[in-house]
Design an enzyme around this catalytic site. Structure first.
Site, PDB file in Angstrom:
ATOM      1  N   LYS A   1       0.737  -1.077  -0.093  1.00 55.80           N
ATOM      2  CA  LYS A   1       0.147   0.042  -0.140  1.00 55.80           C
ATOM      3  C   LYS A   1       0.846   1.312   0.226  1.00 55.80           C
ATOM      4  O   LYS A   1       2.047   1.139   0.123  1.00 55.80           O
ATOM      5  CB  LYS A   1      -0.772   0.087   1.194  1.00 55.80           C
ATOM      6  CG  LYS A   1      -1.832  -1.255   1.233  1.00 55.80           C
ATOM      7  CD  LYS A   1      -2.953  -1.188   2.385  1.00 55.80           C
ATOM      8  CE  LYS A   1      -3.655  -2.280   2.252  1.00 55.80           C
ATOM      9  NZ  LYS A   1      -4.995  -2.121   3.385  1.00 55.80           N
TER      10      LYS A   1
ATOM     11  N   TYR B   1     -12.654  -1.654  -3.533  1.00 58.34           N
ATOM     12  CA  TYR B   1     -12.973  -1.986  -2.129  1.00 58.34           C
ATOM     13  C   TYR B   1     -14.619  -1.762  -2.143  1.00 58.34           C
ATOM     14  O   TYR B   1     -14.967  -1.476  -0.813  1.00 58.34           O
ATOM     15  CB  TYR B   1     -12.356  -0.662  -1.341  1.00 58.34           C
ATOM     16  CG  TYR B   1     -10.838  -1.401  -0.804  1.00 58.34           C
ATOM     17  CD1 TYR B   1     -10.738  -2.547  -0.126  1.00 58.34           C
ATOM     18  CD2 TYR B   1      -9.949  -0.750  -1.230  1.00 58.34           C
ATOM     19  CE1 TYR B   1      -9.582  -2.764   0.447  1.00 58.34           C
ATOM     20  CE2 TYR B   1      -8.294  -1.201  -1.011  1.00 58.34           C
ATOM     21  CZ  TYR B   1      -8.111  -2.280   0.016  1.00 58.34           C
ATOM     22  OH  TYR B   1      -7.007  -2.741   0.355  1.00 58.34           O
TER      23      TYR B   1
ATOM     24  N   ASN C   1      -2.100   0.310   6.534  1.00 58.68           N
ATOM     25  CA  ASN C   1      -1.632  -1.038   7.223  1.00 58.68           C
ATOM     26  C   ASN C   1      -0.571  -1.659   6.308  1.00 58.68           C
ATOM     27  O   ASN C   1      -0.431  -2.926   6.362  1.00 58.68           O
ATOM     28  CB  ASN C   1      -2.686  -1.933   7.803  1.00 58.68           C
ATOM     29  CG  ASN C   1      -3.536  -2.470   6.744  1.00 58.68           C
ATOM     30  OD1 ASN C   1      -3.568  -1.855   5.563  1.00 58.68           O
ATOM     31  ND2 ASN C   1      -4.669  -3.285   7.171  1.00 58.68           N
TER      32      ASN C   1
ATOM     33  N   HIS D   1      -1.937  -5.605   1.733  1.00 59.50           N
ATOM     34  CA  HIS D   1      -3.404  -6.289   1.579  1.00 59.50           C
ATOM     35  C   HIS D   1      -3.161  -7.634   1.491  1.00 59.50           C
ATOM     36  O   HIS D   1      -2.328  -7.991   0.786  1.00 59.50           O
ATOM     37  CB  HIS D   1      -4.146  -5.620   0.564  1.00 59.50           C
ATOM     38  CG  HIS D   1      -5.474  -6.350   0.170  1.00 59.50           C
ATOM     39  ND1 HIS D   1      -6.742  -6.066   0.541  1.00 59.50           N
ATOM     40  CD2 HIS D   1      -5.595  -7.194  -0.950  1.00 59.50           C
ATOM     41  CE1 HIS D   1      -7.616  -6.933   0.307  1.00 59.50           C
ATOM     42  NE2 HIS D   1      -7.096  -7.691  -0.721  1.00 59.50           N
TER      43      HIS D   1
ATOM     44  N   GLU E   1      -9.715 -10.454  -7.242  1.00 58.91           N
ATOM     45  CA  GLU E   1      -8.743  -9.460  -6.902  1.00 58.91           C
ATOM     46  C   GLU E   1      -7.391  -9.508  -8.014  1.00 58.91           C
ATOM     47  O   GLU E   1      -7.025  -8.413  -8.499  1.00 58.91           O
ATOM     48  CB  GLU E   1      -8.220  -9.235  -5.871  1.00 58.91           C
ATOM     49  CG  GLU E   1      -9.356  -8.769  -4.716  1.00 58.91           C
ATOM     50  CD  GLU E   1      -9.010  -8.943  -3.192  1.00 58.91           C
ATOM     51  OE1 GLU E   1      -9.902  -8.751  -2.235  1.00 58.91           O
ATOM     52  OE2 GLU E   1      -8.096  -9.443  -2.766  1.00 58.91           O
TER      53      GLU E   1
HETATM   54  P1  CMP Z   1      -7.343  -4.694   3.766  1.00 59.33           P
HETATM   55  O1  CMP Z   1      -6.877  -5.840   4.049  1.00 59.33           O
HETATM   56  O2  CMP Z   1      -6.682  -4.095   2.708  1.00 59.33           O
HETATM   57  O3  CMP Z   1      -9.043  -4.415   3.522  1.00 59.33           O
HETATM   58  C1  CMP Z   1      -9.687  -3.527   4.038  1.00 59.33           C
HETATM   59  C2  CMP Z   1      -9.131  -2.368   4.550  1.00 59.33           C
HETATM   60  O4  CMP Z   1      -9.781  -1.241   4.985  1.00 59.33           O
HETATM   61  C3  CMP Z   1      -8.080  -2.811   5.631  1.00 59.33           C
HETATM   62  O5  CMP Z   1      -7.074  -3.579   5.147  1.00 59.33           O
HETATM   63  C4  CMP Z   1      -7.774  -1.563   6.520  1.00 59.33           C
HETATM   64  O6  CMP Z   1      -6.923  -0.871   5.795  1.00 59.33           O
HETATM   65  C5  CMP Z   1      -9.159  -0.431   6.257  1.00 59.33           C
HETATM   66  N1  CMP Z   1      -9.726  -0.650   7.552  1.00 59.33           N
HETATM   67  C6  CMP Z   1     -10.229  -1.473   8.060  1.00 59.33           C
HETATM   68  N2  CMP Z   1     -11.071  -1.289   9.179  1.00 59.33           N
HETATM   69  C7  CMP Z   1     -10.830   0.293   9.354  1.00 59.33           C
HETATM   70  C8  CMP Z   1     -11.010   1.193  10.221  1.00 59.33           C
HETATM   71  N3  CMP Z   1     -11.807   0.801  11.058  1.00 59.33           N
HETATM   72  N4  CMP Z   1     -10.534   2.441   9.886  1.00 59.33           N
HETATM   73  C9  CMP Z   1      -9.810   2.525   8.915  1.00 59.33           C
HETATM   74  N5  CMP Z   1      -9.337   1.782   7.851  1.00 59.33           N
HETATM   75  C10 CMP Z   1      -9.857   0.361   8.031  1.00 59.33           C
END
Ligand code: CMP
Length: 138
Positions: free
Chosen positions: A10, A50, A113, A116, A127
């Site tokens: 990311k 998403y 984070n 993914h 995906e």
């Molecule tokens: P990912 O595994 O890419 O799938 C969905 C993404 O949404 C997740 O990682 C996080 O980066 C994001 N995400 C999930 N929960 C939250 C939250 N409470 N606040 C902000 N971002 C979130």
């Protein structure tokens, strides 16, 4: 149980210079790279990727972040790839991720984070096809 998963490095990890270390770790953990590219999502494309989270309160923030910079997208192969990769990256929230996992090492926050990982074989297929044609997968 399929042997493929899909990942993105990311924008936070890209900006912080962690792409090389993350790819190196993925390969050392025994994943074979089936497809790989650096690209940048438009807000529209990030929203489409998403779309399953459209009703969540963090959707706008997620779309803005995921279109804020370049990403690396990849299809990876290993036995039981989806579960093995999710174990390698750790919990969605880096504060809860196990020691040594990619998110523990490189993620900034719950929203930013670092990586993914697909959550099911069906989503891995969807995906991967979002980013790669059949001609780009080896
Ligand atoms: P990912 O595994 O890419 O799938 C969905 C993404 O949404 C997740 O990682 C996080 O980066 C994001 N995400 C999930 N929960 C939250 C939250 N409470 N606040 C902000 N971002 C979130």
């Amino acid at each position: 149980m399929s042997n493929r998963t899909f990942t993105m490095i990311k924008p936070d990890a890209m900006k912080n210079g962690h792409a090389g270390a993350i790819l190196d770790r993925i390969i050392k953990e025994g994943f074979r790279v089936v497809a790989l590219k650096q690209t940048k999502l438009s807000a529209e494309k990030a929203g489409e990727f998403y779309a399953v989270h459209k009703e969540r309160p963090f959707y706008g923030e997620l779309v803005e972040f995921m279109s804020s910079g370049v990403i690396v997208a990849a299809i990876l192969e290993k036995e039981n790839a989806v579960a093995a990769f999710r174990e390698l990256i750790g919990a969605t929230n880096p504060a809860q991720a196990a020691e040594g996992t990619i998110r523990k090492l490189y993620a900034t926050s719950l929203g930013e984070n670092a990586v993914h990982g697909s959550d099911s074989d069906a989503n891995a297929q969807i995906e991967g096809s979002f980013f790669f044609s059949g001609l780009e997968q080896f």
